[in-house]
Design an enzyme around this catalytic site. Structure first.
Site, mmCIF file in Angstrom:
data_model
loop_
_atom_site.group_PDB
_atom_site.id
_atom_site.type_symbol
_atom_site.label_atom_id
_atom_site.label_comp_id
_atom_site.label_asym_id
_atom_site.label_seq_id
_atom_site.Cartn_x
_atom_site.Cartn_y
_atom_site.Cartn_z
ATOM 1 N N GLU A 1 -7.231 19.663 -37.773
ATOM 2 C CA GLU A 1 -6.743 19.869 -39.142
ATOM 3 C C GLU A 1 -5.254 20.216 -39.117
ATOM 4 O OE1 GLU A 1 -7.521 22.813 -42.972
ATOM 5 O OE2 GLU A 1 -9.025 22.712 -41.400
ATOM 6 N N GLU B 1 -17.611 20.468 -34.827
ATOM 7 C CA GLU B 1 -18.431 21.351 -35.661
ATOM 8 C C GLU B 1 -19.381 20.572 -36.556
ATOM 9 O OE1 GLU B 1 -14.460 20.832 -37.838
ATOM 10 O OE2 GLU B 1 -15.133 21.043 -35.783
ATOM 11 N N ALA C 1 -10.763 26.768 -34.617
ATOM 12 C CA ALA C 1 -10.670 28.130 -35.146
ATOM 13 C C ALA C 1 -11.131 29.120 -34.084
ATOM 14 C CB ALA C 1 -11.541 28.259 -36.388
ATOM 15 N N GLY D 1 -10.331 22.903 -36.305
ATOM 16 C CA GLY D 1 -9.148 23.408 -36.992
ATOM 17 C C GLY D 1 -7.859 22.956 -36.327
#
Length: 134
Positions: free
Chosen positions: A112, A132, A66, A109
């Site tokens: 993901e 993270e 992210a 992310g």
């Protein structure tokens, strides 16, 4: 003129290639990039000439997660109004086959996003992880 943050290309009949293009930010998944990705997937889904989508980030990095600089300024109320969940929903609900082509970093992310693909192909130097949680 600003560079396109998502490159859309049809390299051969039936194949749509979506390339994340924020190399200066290691393809960090900022809201405008997620929005553009959701739009491109919606267009591919309704385009009968597209049989599958290849999602990549280029030779150096798939996506390093992210965009933390963007998220750091958000508070609890912002989470309720955040369009990012809608964009992620569009990624997850895409009905045509998706091939994730991963090179370099694929973190947080970015992982993901890669895991939303039906097939993953990782280059020799690909590094996948969820830093993270550390």
């Amino acid at each position: 003129m600003t560079a396109e943050i998502l490159i859309v290309d049809d390299p051969r009949p039936g194949v749509r290639c979506l390339t994340l293009n924020r190399p200066e930010k290691r393809n960090a998944l900022a809201t405008p990039l997620l929005e553009r990705l959701a739009e491109a997937l919606a267009a591919a889904e309704t385009d009968d000439t597209v049989g599958c989508v290849v999602l990549t980030g280029g030779a150096e990095v798939f996506a390093a997660g992210a965009d933390i600089n963007e998220l750091v300024t958000r508070g609890p109320v912002d989470a309720e109004l955040d369009p990012r969940s809608r964009y992620w929903g569009a990624v997850r609900s895409f009905r045509k086959p998706v091939v994730g082509a991963i090179n370099g970093y694929c973190l947080g992310g970015g992982l993901e996003l890669a895991l939303s693909a039906d097939i993953l192909i990782a280059g020799e130097g690909a590094q996948l992880g969820t830093p993270e949680i550390n």
